[in-house]
Design a protein around this motif. Structure first.
Motif, short mmCIF file in Angstrom:
data_model
loop_
_atom_site.label_atom_id
_atom_site.label_comp_id
_atom_site.label_asym_id
_atom_site.label_seq_id
_atom_site.Cartn_x
_atom_site.Cartn_y
_atom_site.Cartn_z
N TRP A 147 45.87 41.46 29.30
CA TRP A 147 45.48 41.92 30.63
C TRP A 147 46.22 41.10 31.68
O TRP A 147 46.59 39.96 31.44
CB TRP A 147 43.98 41.78 30.85
CG TRP A 147 43.16 42.62 29.92
CD1 TRP A 147 42.81 42.33 28.64
CD2 TRP A 147 42.62 43.90 30.20
NE1 TRP A 147 42.07 43.32 28.09
CE2 TRP A 147 41.93 44.33 29.04
CE3 TRP A 147 42.62 44.76 31.31
CZ2 TRP A 147 41.27 45.55 28.96
CZ3 TRP A 147 41.95 45.97 31.24
CH2 TRP A 147 41.29 46.36 30.09
N ASP A 148 46.40 41.72 32.86
CA ASP A 148 47.10 41.02 33.95
C ASP A 148 46.08 40.59 34.99
O ASP A 148 45.26 41.39 35.43
CB ASP A 148 48.12 41.94 34.62
CG ASP A 148 49.15 42.41 33.60
OD1 ASP A 148 49.52 41.60 32.73
OD2 ASP A 148 49.55 43.60 33.68
N GLU A 149 46.15 39.32 35.38
CA GLU A 149 45.30 38.86 36.48
C GLU A 149 45.80 39.51 37.76
O GLU A 149 47.00 39.69 37.93
CB GLU A 149 45.42 37.34 36.63
CG GLU A 149 44.94 36.59 35.38
CD GLU A 149 45.53 35.19 35.29
OE1 GLU A 149 45.86 34.64 36.35
OE2 GLU A 149 45.68 34.69 34.15
N PHE A 150 44.88 39.87 38.63
CA PHE A 150 45.35 40.39 39.92
C PHE A 150 44.29 40.13 40.99
O PHE A 150 43.12 39.91 40.69
CB PHE A 150 45.73 41.87 39.80
CG PHE A 150 44.61 42.83 40.05
CD1 PHE A 150 43.58 42.95 39.14
CD2 PHE A 150 44.58 43.62 41.20
CE1 PHE A 150 42.56 43.86 39.35
CE2 PHE A 150 43.55 44.51 41.42
CZ PHE A 150 42.53 44.64 40.50
N GLY A 151 44.75 40.18 42.23
CA GLY A 151 43.84 39.96 43.36
C GLY A 151 43.54 38.49 43.56
O GLY A 151 44.00 37.64 42.80
N PRO A 152 42.77 38.22 44.60
CA PRO A 152 42.51 36.83 44.97
C PRO A 152 41.69 36.08 43.90
O PRO A 152 40.94 36.69 43.16
CB PRO A 152 41.70 36.92 46.26
CG PRO A 152 41.51 38.35 46.56
CD PRO A 152 42.12 39.17 45.50
N ARG A 153 41.87 34.79 43.87
CA ARG A 153 41.01 33.97 43.02
C ARG A 153 39.67 33.81 43.72
O ARG A 153 39.61 33.55 44.90
CB ARG A 153 41.63 32.59 42.81
CG ARG A 153 42.83 32.64 41.94
CD ARG A 153 43.06 31.33 41.21
NE ARG A 153 44.23 31.48 40.35
CZ ARG A 153 45.48 31.28 40.79
NH1 ARG A 153 45.69 30.88 42.02
NH2 ARG A 153 46.50 31.46 39.98
N ARG A 154 38.61 33.96 42.95
CA ARG A 154 37.27 33.88 43.54
C ARG A 154 36.49 32.74 42.88
O ARG A 154 36.97 32.12 41.94
CB ARG A 154 36.52 35.21 43.33
CG ARG A 154 37.28 36.40 43.89
CD ARG A 154 36.80 37.73 43.29
NE ARG A 154 37.86 38.74 43.35
CZ ARG A 154 38.12 39.49 44.42
NH1 ARG A 154 37.40 39.36 45.52
NH2 ARG A 154 39.09 40.38 44.40
N ARG A 155 35.31 32.53 43.42
CA ARG A 155 34.48 31.47 42.84
C ARG A 155 33.09 32.03 42.55
O ARG A 155 32.56 32.84 43.31
CB ARG A 155 34.36 30.30 43.82
CG ARG A 155 33.60 29.10 43.26
CD ARG A 155 33.86 27.86 44.09
NE ARG A 155 35.27 27.47 44.02
CZ ARG A 155 35.82 26.77 43.01
NH1 ARG A 155 35.08 26.34 42.00
NH2 ARG A 155 37.11 26.48 43.03
N ILE A 156 32.55 31.64 41.38
CA ILE A 156 31.20 32.08 41.02
C ILE A 156 30.23 31.23 41.83
O ILE A 156 30.09 30.02 41.59
CB ILE A 156 30.93 31.92 39.52
CG1 ILE A 156 31.91 32.81 38.75
CG2 ILE A 156 29.49 32.26 39.19
CD1 ILE A 156 31.90 32.59 37.25
N THR A 157 29.58 31.84 42.82
CA THR A 157 28.72 31.06 43.72
C THR A 157 27.25 31.19 43.35
O THR A 157 26.44 30.40 43.81
CB THR A 157 28.92 31.48 45.18
OG1 THR A 157 28.86 32.91 45.27
CG2 THR A 157 30.27 31.00 45.69
#
Lengths: 636, 381
Positions: B191-201
């Motif tokens: 799979w390809d990573e895409f979009g912004p990096r997020r954080r589990i809040t």
């Protein structure tokens, strides 16, 4: 053939080898749908991602903008802070310099330039301290050796210590210089012009040890000098402490006013300074008290000579704004090591000697003698005994009649205080009254006399008055009138039967309040007599200040009668004056029949003295009064 | 070792080439829940393979060599020099996952244990905890592979059977013993990573509430669009979630969604989603997913060492998300895997709700999602 189509074709082919076209169409259509769906999904996710990244990007841009603004704001604040710092540095009262680890100037405020008259161009960041000092040398504001100064300073700074230095400039300014090392290897220097502060401190130090009026050393400095000088005495030489005060100086203040009194003290101080050598100390240690330390003494005669010289100098007349004033001085002398080697002991000895000189009639000097110490001790003992005597009931009153010279009738009796000391017997008033006055006992003692006299008199015939002496201190005391009222009331004695005797000194001080007190007594009906007239200043003006009922002519004038012409003239004049002022003239101390005849001839109305009766206890006075009482009863 | 593949369809019933069924040691079978639920297929297999342990589960589709379809796929195995043992434990709720794993570990542990193949309920279990439970007992060096049962794209109920009719809430595990057995394994996503990096809040265990302070479900719904969002939770597999411990950023894990809660706006994953971890959406490209499957197969084959030329079997467990995304093109990945394994190793497998295999980089056994995992078995000569 496309791999997918090949599979679809295989799937749609039946085991018999026929192609199921419907199945093939379904598979192909489904694959297209899946591809379309996947494309839409991909488009959608990519555009959403772009949108999201764009939003994030905007957020970052916004953040950058906010951070940039904050950076700019803090830059502005930094600038303002710098301006404030500069203003503070340039407006501080001290000169301030800061050097870096390379010993180059970083900061220098205006004050430094102005303090040392340096040009703006000459004081720039980067220049060295040596450069600055050379410029100061040129402007004449650096007094020392540059190399020596720098060596001393860097030695201190390298050791991590602050160099503090007081530098006196050629123009007289005093600069406090501090060179303080900093942790980065540089140093901060402050230069504080403390000239004014230094002078003020010197002035204050001077004031703390000198008398403001005469600028002579005060008691504090005198004592220090005495201690210092005594330290030298203990190594062999002698010294003398002379204590002196001006006799009757108070009268000068009273008659001419305090400014004149001050003027006199300054003149006396100048004369005293003149009398001693420069190495000797003259100090003013009290109101009219001076003290002198004389050193280099061979024998007591040297000090006696000085004392005489001082006496002559002080006694010479003064011209105070046209008033010729003469004062005299009493001097007490203590010698070291003979009379003591400690300042306090020596001062006490000199004080006792002064007391002795005054007791000897003033205007003289006395060396300390061990007997003086004894006398002082005796006096202390008398004081202690006196304080106890009142409570112990050791006082009693004797009475001496006052007699009309024509009728020989007793008109009144003067109450005379006696102290029956348990060990020493009767002590005469002349010995203890001054002490009682000095220690404040005269007020309660006087009250006791008043009450006792009134009580005694209440049992006498109604026409006999009782005369009570009042000390000036009693008159000045605010409670006198209430005490008199209370004494009269307690005894049931009419006020007209009480006569108070005062001396002229009552009218010399606190004249107004004392006169007011006498008037109030007078209003009560109490008679007021002027006692011992002629002994003091004998100023007739006192007689004008208050309308006395009676003048009692002092015994010293009567004792000269009948032979002494001067006494005759005075008695006649006073008696005549009394008659004119409607006062009774009473002669005190009449001892002979001749004297009685003379005073009658001279116009005295009343007499008192041994000729008629010496002072007697209350019981005996009743015997004396008995005939009169009977006569009174008969006539009633 | 010998293998005999079978398949079953409603139209044709069992199609079973080969004979001597009674001598098989182990039968594995996979099928849609609808086909297995009545237990009839198990009974038929039981009848055919009297001496074998019969182990199977419900799925999201079967892999039979180069084909992917919905027919029941089965294989009977006979080992020449390998002993096997079966363990089966109930897992009534996800909170029992670790205890269940530990029980299995204890049941199968032995000095000559060479590997474990596990099939677990796919919905009622926390796969990470289950794996941790097993490895906690048998240690990290013995390979543990397998997968979580599936339920197509429905996510309603999954079944596991072990010498019995398949049931929900079960975990079955086969232990392989002895020095001859060779087990090669591989796992890869593609799979390809895409979009912004997020954080589990905000999260609790395997329940994810918020990413960057916003509901996670909102994000998925937005990315799926109305068309795909109707298919949640299954369609969430189209955008797998890559999570990464900020302390160990090279050990990333991909998580599969098991369920959603539209009221709480939360999503339940097949493994833990710890708070504070980084998270990034992924998307699939058909070619790269197929290439990923090839990587997994190559790893498994190389794990067999010199025994890779022997007759054997490869069990392919691939994520249901891959099938959902690729549609008919899903065959690409099984072909790619098959090309790597060679003709002597036939392939059998299923589309799962989670894959279990040692991690490629770390070697520690983990629950994977969205991957193709390949376990290859042979016996040394």
């Amino acid at each position: 053939m496309h791999k997918l189509f090949a599979r679809q074709l295989a799937k749609a082919t039946t085991p018999s080898g026929e192609v199921d076209l419907d199945e093939l169409g379904r598979l192909i259509g489904s694959a297209y749908d899946q591809a379309d769906h996947d494309r839409r999904r991909t488009d959608r996710s990519i555009s959403l991602m772009i949108e999201e990244l764009d939003t994030l990007n905007r957020g970052l841009e916004k953040l950058v903008e906010v951070r940039t603004k904050a950076l700019r704001d803090s830059e502005t604040q930094l600038k303002a802070q710098n301006l404030r710092f500069e203003a503070a540095v340039n407006n501080m009262p001290q000169a301030l310099l800061m050097f870096d680890r390379d010993r180059q100037l970083v900061i220098c405020n205006e004050r430094y330039r102005l303090m040392y008259g340096l040009s703006r161009e000459g004081v720039q960041p980067g220049c060295t301290l040596r450069g600055l000092l050379e410029q100061r040398k040129a402007t004449g504001t650096f007094p020392g050796d540059i190399d020596q100064y720098l060596t001393e300073m860097f030695t201190a700074l390298d050791a991590g210590t602050t160099m503090a230095k007081l530098v006196e400039l050629p123009d007289g300014r005093i600069i406090a210089v501090l060179n303080h090392p900093m942790s980065d290897g540089g140093w901060v220097a402050t230069h504080d012009d403390i000239t004014d502060r230094q002078r003020a401190e010197q002035r204050i130090a001077h004031m703390a040890r000198h008398d403001a009026l005469t600028d002579l050393p005060n008691r504090l400095l005198f004592r220090e000098r005495l201690a210092e000088t005594l330290a030298a005495v203990s190594r062999g030489s002698k010294l003398a402490v002379l204590f002196l005060d001006l006799d009757h100086f108070k009268d000068v203040n009273d008659t001419l006013g305090h400014p004149m009194g001050d003027e006199l003290l300054k003149m006396v101080a100048a004369r005293l300074r003149h009398c001693v050598r420069d190495v000797d100390t003259v100090a003013r240690v009290g109101g009219d008290e001076f003290a002198i330390i004389q050193t280099g003494i061979e024998e007591p005669l040297d000090t006696a000579t000085l004392a005489r010289r001082i006496g002559e100098a002080v006694r010479a007349p003064y011209d105070l704004a046209g008033h010729a004033v003469v004062v005299d001085t009493s001097i007490g002398i203590a010698m070291s090591p003979h009379d003591g080697t400690e300042p306090d002991g020596l001062l006490k000895a000199a004080d006792m000697a002064l007391y002795g000189a005054k007791a000897d009639g003033r205007g003289t000097y006395r060396f300390f003698e061990a007997a003086m110490d004894m006398r002082m001790k005796a006096r202390r003992e008398l004081e202690i005994a006196l304080r106890r005597a009142l409570a112990a009931g050791q006082f009693e009153l004797h009475y001496q009649p006052l007699v009309n010279v024509d009728s020989k009738r007793i008109t009144g009796c003067e109450a005379l205080l006696r102290w029956n000391h348990p060990e020493r017997g009767m002590i005469p008033p002349a010995e203890f009254i001054p002490v009682a006055e000095e220690i404040g006992l005269i007020v309660p003692l006087g009250e006791w006399v008043l009450r006792k006299a009134c009580l005694d008199a209440a049992s006498w015939p109604d026409d006999i008055k009782v005369a009570v002496n009042l000390s000036p201190i009693q008159v000045t005391n605010q409670n006198l009138v209430p005490i008199v009222v209370s004494a009269l009331a307690a005894a049931g004695l009419p006020a007209r039967r009480l006569e108070v005797e005062i001396t002229e000194s009552v009218l010399m001080h606190n004249t107004e309040t004392n006169t007011a007190t006498l008037h109030r007594l007078r209003e009560l009906g109490v008679h007021i007599s002027m006692d011992d007239f002629g002994t003091g200043y004998s100023s007739l003006s006192y007689l004008r200040k208050f309308p006395f009922d009676k003048i009692k002519i002092d015994r010293s004038f009567i004792s000269g009668l009948p032979g002494d012409n001067e006494s005759i003239a005075i008695v006649r004049a006073v008696a005549g004056l009394a008659a004119n002022l409607n006062m009774t003239a009473t002669a005190e101390g009449v001892e002979t029949a001749e004297q009685l005849e003379t005073i009658r001839a001279l116009g005295c109305v009343e007499m008192q003295g041994y000729l008629f009766s010496r002072p007697v206890p209350p019981s005996q006075i009743m015997l004396l009064l008995e005939p009169q009482r009977r006569k009174l009863a008969k006539s009633a | 070792m010998r293998t005999h593949q079978l398949s079953w369809s409603a139209t044709h019933g069992w199609r079973a080439p080969g004979a001597n069924y009674a001598s098989a040691d182990l039968v594995l079978y996979f099928g849609l829940r609808s086909a297995l639920a009545d237990g009839a297929r198990y009974q038929e297999l039981r009848a055919m393979f009297g001496n074998a342990h019969v182990v199977g589960c419900s799925t999201g589709g079967q892999i039979r060599n180069d084909d992917v379809d919905d027919e029941i796929a089965a294989v009977a195995l006979r080992f020449d020099r390998t002993r096997i043992a079966l363990a089966c434990e109930a897992v009534p709720a996800p909170s029992h996952s670790r205890a269940c794993g530990e029980a299995i570990g204890r049941r199968l542990a032995a000095d000559d244990l060479a590997g474990i193949f596990v099939l677990s309920d796919g919905l009622n279990v926390n796969g990470s905890e289950l794996v941790a439970g097993v490895t906690g007992v048998i240690g990290p060096t013995i390979p543990l592979t397998g997968g979580l049962a599936g339920d197509g794209a429905k996510f309603e109920e999954t079944l596991v059977g072990a010498d019995g009719a398949p049931k929900r809430g079960q975990v079955a595990a086969v232990g392989f013993y002895g020095s001859s057995i060779r087990i090669g394994h591989g796992s890869a996503g593609g799979w390809d990573e895409f979009g912004p990096r997020r954080r589990i809040t905000r999260s609790t265990g395997n329940v994810l509430y918020e990413l960057d302070g916003k509901p996670a479900l909102d994000l998925y719904e937005r990315y799926l669009g109305e068309e795909d969002a109707r298919g949640l939770p299954g369609t969430a597999l189209l955008f797998p979630l890559l999570i990464r411990d900020p302390v160990q950023p090279d050990q990333d894990v991909v998580r599969t969604v098991l369920a959603i809660d539209r009221t709480a706006r939360s999503m339940t994953f097949a493994g833990d989603v710890p708070e504070g971890w980084a998270a990034q959406l992924m998307r699939g490209n058909f070619d790269r997913l197929a290439a990923g499957a090839a990587v997994a197969a190559r790893q498994a084959r190389s794990g067999l060492g010199s025994a890779c030329d022997q007759n054997g079997l490869a069990v392919l467990v691939s994520c249901i998300g891959r099938r959902l995304l690729m549609g008919q093109r899903i065959v690409d990945e099984v072909e790619a895997a098959g090309a790597q394994l060679g003709a002597k190793i036939p392939r059998l497998g299923f589309y799962s709700y989670g894959e279990i295999s040692p991690h490629g980089a770390a070697g520690v056994c983990q629950l994977h999602n969205q991957t193709m995992t390949v376990t290859a078995f042979t016996e040394a000569a």
